[in-house]
Design a protein around this motif. Structure first.
Motif, PDB file in Angstrom:
ATOM      1  N   MET A  92     -19.443   7.355 -15.260  1.00  0.00           N
ATOM      2  CA  MET A  92     -19.736   8.192 -14.035  1.00  0.00           C
ATOM      3  C   MET A  92     -18.436   9.311 -14.051  1.00  0.00           C
ATOM      4  SD  MET A  92     -20.671   5.920 -11.124  1.00  0.00           S
ATOM      5  CE  MET A  92     -22.299   4.542 -11.273  1.00  0.00           C
ATOM      6  N   LEU A  93     -18.457   9.726 -15.270  1.00  0.00           N
ATOM      7  CA  LEU A  93     -17.312  10.764 -15.745  1.00  0.00           C
ATOM      8  C   LEU A  93     -17.955  12.241 -15.407  1.00  0.00           C
ATOM      9  CD1 LEU A  93     -14.452  10.394 -16.105  1.00  0.00           C
ATOM     10  CD2 LEU A  93     -14.896  10.866 -18.465  1.00  0.00           C
ATOM     11  N   TRP A  94     -17.133  13.277 -14.787  1.00  0.00           N
ATOM     12  CA  TRP A  94     -17.748  14.627 -14.691  1.00  0.00           C
ATOM     13  C   TRP A  94     -16.831  15.632 -14.939  1.00  0.00           C
ATOM     14  CZ3 TRP A  94     -22.775  16.030 -12.793  1.00  0.00           C
ATOM     15  CH2 TRP A  94     -23.516  15.264 -12.526  1.00  0.00           C
ATOM     16  N   ASP A  95     -17.394  16.722 -15.483  1.00  0.00           N
ATOM     17  CA  ASP A  95     -16.550  18.098 -15.196  1.00  0.00           C
ATOM     18  C   ASP A  95     -17.118  18.760 -14.331  1.00  0.00           C
ATOM     19  OD1 ASP A  95     -15.013  20.034 -16.324  1.00  0.00           O
ATOM     20  OD2 ASP A  95     -16.672  20.917 -17.764  1.00  0.00           O
ATOM     21  N   VAL A  96     -15.776  19.241 -13.559  1.00  0.00           N
ATOM     22  CA  VAL A  96     -15.884  19.646 -12.133  1.00  0.00           C
ATOM     23  C   VAL A  96     -14.968  20.795 -11.822  1.00  0.00           C
ATOM     24  CG1 VAL A  96     -16.806  17.421 -11.293  1.00  0.00           C
ATOM     25  CG2 VAL A  96     -14.309  18.278 -10.842  1.00  0.00           C
ATOM     26  N   LEU A  97     -15.246  21.817 -10.906  1.00  0.00           N
ATOM     27  CA  LEU A  97     -14.586  22.656 -10.256  1.00  0.00           C
ATOM     28  C   LEU A  97     -13.994  22.288  -9.055  1.00  0.00           C
ATOM     29  CD1 LEU A  97     -16.272  26.052 -11.383  1.00  0.00           C
ATOM     30  CD2 LEU A  97     -14.313  24.976 -12.307  1.00  0.00           C
ATOM     31  N   PRO A 100      -9.208  23.536  -2.469  1.00  0.00           N
ATOM     32  CA  PRO A 100      -8.519  24.554  -3.322  1.00  0.00           C
ATOM     33  C   PRO A 100      -7.619  23.777  -4.622  1.00  0.00           C
ATOM     34  CG  PRO A 100      -7.497  23.319  -1.117  1.00  0.00           C
ATOM     35  CD  PRO A 100      -8.818  23.024  -1.193  1.00  0.00           C
ATOM     36  N   ALA A 101      -7.587  24.593  -5.412  1.00  0.00           N
ATOM     37  CA  ALA A 101      -7.458  23.969  -6.787  1.00  0.00           C
ATOM     38  C   ALA A 101      -5.943  23.586  -6.761  1.00  0.00           C
ATOM     39  CB  ALA A 101      -7.743  24.979  -7.873  1.00  0.00           C
ATOM     40  N   ARG A 102      -4.879  24.228  -5.982  1.00  0.00           N
ATOM     41  CA  ARG A 102      -3.687  24.142  -6.116  1.00  0.00           C
ATOM     42  C   ARG A 102      -3.231  22.914  -5.346  1.00  0.00           C
ATOM     43  NH1 ARG A 102      -4.694  27.663  -2.065  1.00  0.00           N
ATOM     44  NH2 ARG A 102      -3.479  27.222   0.029  1.00  0.00           N
ATOM     45  N   LYS A 103      -3.926  22.155  -4.736  1.00  0.00           N
ATOM     46  CA  LYS A 103      -3.910  21.014  -3.935  1.00  0.00           C
ATOM     47  C   LYS A 103      -4.742  19.681  -4.409  1.00  0.00           C
ATOM     48  CE  LYS A 103      -2.752  23.344   0.505  1.00  0.00           C
ATOM     49  NZ  LYS A 103      -2.836  23.512   1.891  1.00  0.00           N
ATOM     50  N   ILE A 104      -5.161  19.997  -5.526  1.00  0.00           N
ATOM     51  CA  ILE A 104      -5.918  18.828  -6.056  1.00  0.00           C
ATOM     52  C   ILE A 104      -5.367  18.648  -7.509  1.00  0.00           C
ATOM     53  CG2 ILE A 104      -8.469  17.822  -6.866  1.00  0.00           C
ATOM     54  CD1 ILE A 104      -9.438  19.656  -4.627  1.00  0.00           C
ATOM     55  N   ARG A 105      -4.641  17.462  -7.458  1.00  0.00           N
ATOM     56  CA  ARG A 105      -4.033  17.189  -8.778  1.00  0.00           C
ATOM     57  C   ARG A 105      -4.445  15.787  -9.323  1.00  0.00           C
ATOM     58  NH1 ARG A 105      -0.087  18.694  -4.946  1.00  0.00           N
ATOM     59  NH2 ARG A 105       0.946  20.753  -5.546  1.00  0.00           N
ATOM     60  N   ILE A 106      -3.956  15.344 -10.671  1.00  0.00           N
ATOM     61  CA  ILE A 106      -4.196  14.150 -11.159  1.00  0.00           C
ATOM     62  C   ILE A 106      -3.750  13.140 -10.525  1.00  0.00           C
ATOM     63  CG2 ILE A 106      -3.988  12.821 -13.308  1.00  0.00           C
ATOM     64  CD1 ILE A 106      -3.555  15.401 -14.849  1.00  0.00           C
ATOM     65  N   MET A 117     -16.648   7.762  -3.271  1.00  0.00           N
ATOM     66  CA  MET A 117     -15.121   8.186  -3.569  1.00  0.00           C
ATOM     67  C   MET A 117     -15.040   8.784  -5.053  1.00  0.00           C
ATOM     68  SD  MET A 117     -11.638   6.234  -2.782  1.00  0.00           S
ATOM     69  CE  MET A 117     -11.982   4.763  -3.835  1.00  0.00           C
ATOM     70  N   ALA A 118     -14.200   9.560  -5.258  1.00  0.00           N
ATOM     71  CA  ALA A 118     -13.788   9.924  -6.745  1.00  0.00           C
ATOM     72  C   ALA A 118     -12.477  10.096  -7.027  1.00  0.00           C
ATOM     73  CB  ALA A 118     -14.621  11.179  -7.001  1.00  0.00           C
ATOM     74  N   GLU A 119     -12.008   9.791  -8.408  1.00  0.00           N
ATOM     75  CA  GLU A 119     -10.808  10.053  -8.661  1.00  0.00           C
ATOM     76  C   GLU A 119     -10.494  11.142  -9.630  1.00  0.00           C
ATOM     77  OE1 GLU A 119      -6.713   7.366 -10.357  1.00  0.00           O
ATOM     78  OE2 GLU A 119      -8.753   6.734 -10.369  1.00  0.00           O
ATOM     79  N   VAL A 120      -9.452  12.005  -9.417  1.00  0.00           N
ATOM     80  CA  VAL A 120      -9.311  13.053 -10.356  1.00  0.00           C
ATOM     81  C   VAL A 120      -8.400  12.406 -11.555  1.00  0.00           C
ATOM     82  CG1 VAL A 120      -8.376  15.343 -10.744  1.00  0.00           C
ATOM     83  CG2 VAL A 120      -9.372  14.756  -8.702  1.00  0.00           C
ATOM     84  N   ILE A 121      -8.803  12.576 -12.836  1.00  0.00           N
ATOM     85  CA  ILE A 121      -7.946  11.911 -14.009  1.00  0.00           C
ATOM     86  C   ILE A 121      -7.496  13.084 -15.137  1.00  0.00           C
ATOM     87  CG2 ILE A 121      -9.433   9.768 -13.614  1.00  0.00           C
ATOM     88  CD1 ILE A 121     -11.068  10.626 -16.344  1.00  0.00           C
ATOM     89  N   ASP A 122      -8.063  14.103 -14.857  1.00  0.00           N
ATOM     90  CA  ASP A 122      -7.523  15.256 -15.920  1.00  0.00           C
ATOM     91  C   ASP A 122      -7.640  16.582 -15.330  1.00  0.00           C
ATOM     92  OD1 ASP A 122      -5.964  16.179 -18.132  1.00  0.00           O
ATOM     93  OD2 ASP A 122      -7.848  15.527 -19.610  1.00  0.00           O
ATOM     94  N   ASN A 123      -6.810  17.438 -15.948  1.00  0.00           N
ATOM     95  CA  ASN A 123      -6.940  19.024 -15.466  1.00  0.00           C
ATOM     96  C   ASN A 123      -7.612  19.741 -16.814  1.00  0.00           C
ATOM     97  OD1 ASN A 123      -5.564  18.819 -13.219  1.00  0.00           O
ATOM     98  ND2 ASN A 123      -3.834  19.165 -14.200  1.00  0.00           N
ATOM     99  N   THR A 124      -8.531  20.501 -16.723  1.00  0.00           N
ATOM    100  CA  THR A 124      -9.246  21.257 -17.583  1.00  0.00           C
ATOM    101  C   THR A 124      -8.828  22.953 -17.717  1.00  0.00           C
ATOM    102  OG1 THR A 124     -11.184  21.631 -16.163  1.00  0.00           O
ATOM    103  CG2 THR A 124     -11.118  19.504 -17.778  1.00  0.00           C
ATOM    104  N   THR A 125      -9.089  23.543 -16.601  1.00  0.00           N
ATOM    105  CA  THR A 125      -8.610  24.978 -16.339  1.00  0.00           C
ATOM    106  C   THR A 125      -7.947  25.059 -15.015  1.00  0.00           C
ATOM    107  OG1 THR A 125     -10.810  25.710 -15.358  1.00  0.00           O
ATOM    108  CG2 THR A 125     -10.771  25.528 -17.733  1.00  0.00           C
ATOM    109  N   ARG A 129     -11.379  20.313 -13.256  1.00  0.00           N
ATOM    110  CA  ARG A 129     -10.937  18.895 -13.606  1.00  0.00           C
ATOM    111  C   ARG A 129     -11.812  18.143 -13.872  1.00  0.00           C
ATOM    112  NH1 ARG A 129      -7.683  21.898 -11.684  1.00  0.00           N
ATOM    113  NH2 ARG A 129      -6.124  21.856  -9.954  1.00  0.00           N
ATOM    114  N   THR A 130     -11.374  16.987 -14.554  1.00  0.00           N
ATOM    115  CA  THR A 130     -12.331  15.648 -14.761  1.00  0.00           C
ATOM    116  C   THR A 130     -12.338  15.049 -13.681  1.00  0.00           C
ATOM    117  OG1 THR A 130     -11.769  16.222 -17.147  1.00  0.00           O
ATOM    118  CG2 THR A 130     -12.656  14.161 -16.833  1.00  0.00           C
ATOM    119  N   MET A 131     -13.321  14.298 -13.353  1.00  0.00           N
ATOM    120  CA  MET A 131     -13.402  13.516 -12.362  1.00  0.00           C
ATOM    121  C   MET A 131     -14.200  12.325 -12.428  1.00  0.00           C
ATOM    122  SD  MET A 131     -14.680  14.639  -8.543  1.00  0.00           S
ATOM    123  CE  MET A 131     -16.388  14.517  -8.470  1.00  0.00           C
ATOM    124  N   ARG A 132     -13.745  11.153 -12.093  1.00  0.00           N
ATOM    125  CA  ARG A 132     -14.795   9.904 -12.156  1.00  0.00           C
ATOM    126  C   ARG A 132     -15.026   9.271 -10.983  1.00  0.00           C
ATOM    127  NH1 ARG A 132     -11.270   6.645 -14.703  1.00  0.00           N
ATOM    128  NH2 ARG A 132     -12.239   6.787 -16.617  1.00  0.00           N
TER     129      ARG A 132
END
Length: 348
Positions: A92-97, A100-106, A117-125, A129-132
């Motif tokens: 259930m892993l997704w590439d997302v935008l 507000p980007a500055r407030k959403i972190r790994i 619910m989802a968890e942010v697991i990586d930054n891409t641009t 973000r990569t989100m599970r």
């Protein structure tokens, strides 16, 4: 050619925010490359420009409600997530935008209702973000939940909020394979009645699949078009579609018609060194702009597109730049509808 060759003003254009009904009541401009003539029809009359044995290639991708509104953990702040593409269905892993980007972190957890619910697991641009998804259920059950709570990803120039009706309106009658975040615009004009007219005439309607990404709306930012890079998109061409394309090419009397720029890009990607279509799946970042030697496509159905867009450039490559610009001027004079929910042209 340069980017500025495709720049024009659109402030006086008729840009609708919903389709006409019935869909085939849209206007149809007919561009004949042989004598540079322009005719005006209704889309419901497009069958007149096909012969028995012709093949019409359409994109059967399906747009899913990719825009989610939710809350950030602890702060309860409003956030928005745009689902770009599924990376690993089993996880259930997704590439997302995100906004507000500055407030959403790994490590942040994002909530979309009580059961999702989802968890942010990586930054891409910067906004990527990569989100599970942390969801207790199958992947199909997750999609069903997204269908309930998500909003349709209308084009950024549509100046209204998405509504529930858009889950049907921003879709084609061919929509079958889920995975796009933008609709194949040219195919939105077809109705079951029009499809029957074509089939009764002996036209083969054949699917390809190309899952259109958000990059279709990304502006070209380089003046030298040879330096522009398209986002890669996943495609599939069946054995049957490829075989029927090759039969039409060999016959010399039947033509291959690409319905929309995504269908054209896909079949032009599939060409082999020997000049025939090859079935299969893959990724394409094919960018078609003038000059381009079309190997398979012999006629194109397309909408009236935004200035400086890659879709406009493909149209110019097929029709000829000067002829297409003349057609756009005439379309504005005759109050054609432009862009996603607008009218169409067939270039023969």
């Amino acid at each position: 050619m340069k980017l500025t060759d495709f720049k024009f003003e659109t402030e006086d254009f008729n840009v609708p925010d919903e389709p006409v009904e019935p869909r085939d009541a849209a206007k149809l401009m007919v561009l004949d490359r042989s004598d540079k003539s322009i005719k005006h029809e209704k889309f419901s009359d497009i069958h007149k420009y096909f012969n028995e044995g012709d093949v019409l290639i359409y994109n059967n991708t399906k747009v899913f409600p990719a825009r989610l509104k939710g809350k950030k953990e602890k702060t309860d702040a409003d956030i928005e997530v745009f689902l770009l593409r599924e990376l690993m269905p089993e996880n259930m892993l997704w590439d997302v935008l995100v906004e507000p980007a500055r407030k959403i972190r790994i490590g942040n957890k994002l909530y979309f209702g009580e059961d999702l619910m989802a968890e942010v697991i990586d930054n891409t641009t910067s906004r990527g973000r990569t989100m599970r998804f942390l969801f207790e259920g199958t992947n199909e059950e997750l999609y069903a939940r997204l269908d309930e709570i998500g909003e349709m990803p209308l084009p950024p120039y549509i100046e209204r909020d998405p509504v529930e009706e858009d889950k049907e309106r921003y879709q084609t009658i061919f929509a079958k394979e889920r995975g796009a975040v933008a609709a194949p615009f040219a195919a939105m004009h077809f109705t079951p009645e029009l499809v029957k007219k074509l089939e009764d005439k002996g036209v083969e309607l054949l699917p390809i699949t190309l899952h259109i990404g958000w990059g279709t709306f990304r502006p070209v930012e380089v003046e030298d078009l040879t330096k522009h890079r398209m986002d890669s998109e996943n495609y599939y061409i069946s054995d049957e579609t490829s075989a029927k394309i090759n039969e039409a090419l060999k016959s010399k009397k039947n033509k291959v018609v690409g319905c929309g720029t995504t269908a054209v890009r896909t079949i032009e990607t599939s060409i082999t060194a020997s000049g025939i279509s090859k079935p299969g799946t893959g990724w394409t970042d094919k960018f078609i702009f003038p000059p381009y030697d079309f190997k398979i496509t012999e006629s194109v159905i397309t909408n009236f597109h935004r200035p400086e867009s890659t879709m406009l450039m493909l149209g110019a490559a097929f029709a000829g730049y000067d002829f297409l610009m003349e057609a756009y001027e005439e379309a504005q004079e005759k109050d054609y509808r432009f862009f996603a929910f607008g009218d169409a042209m067939i270039i023969v």
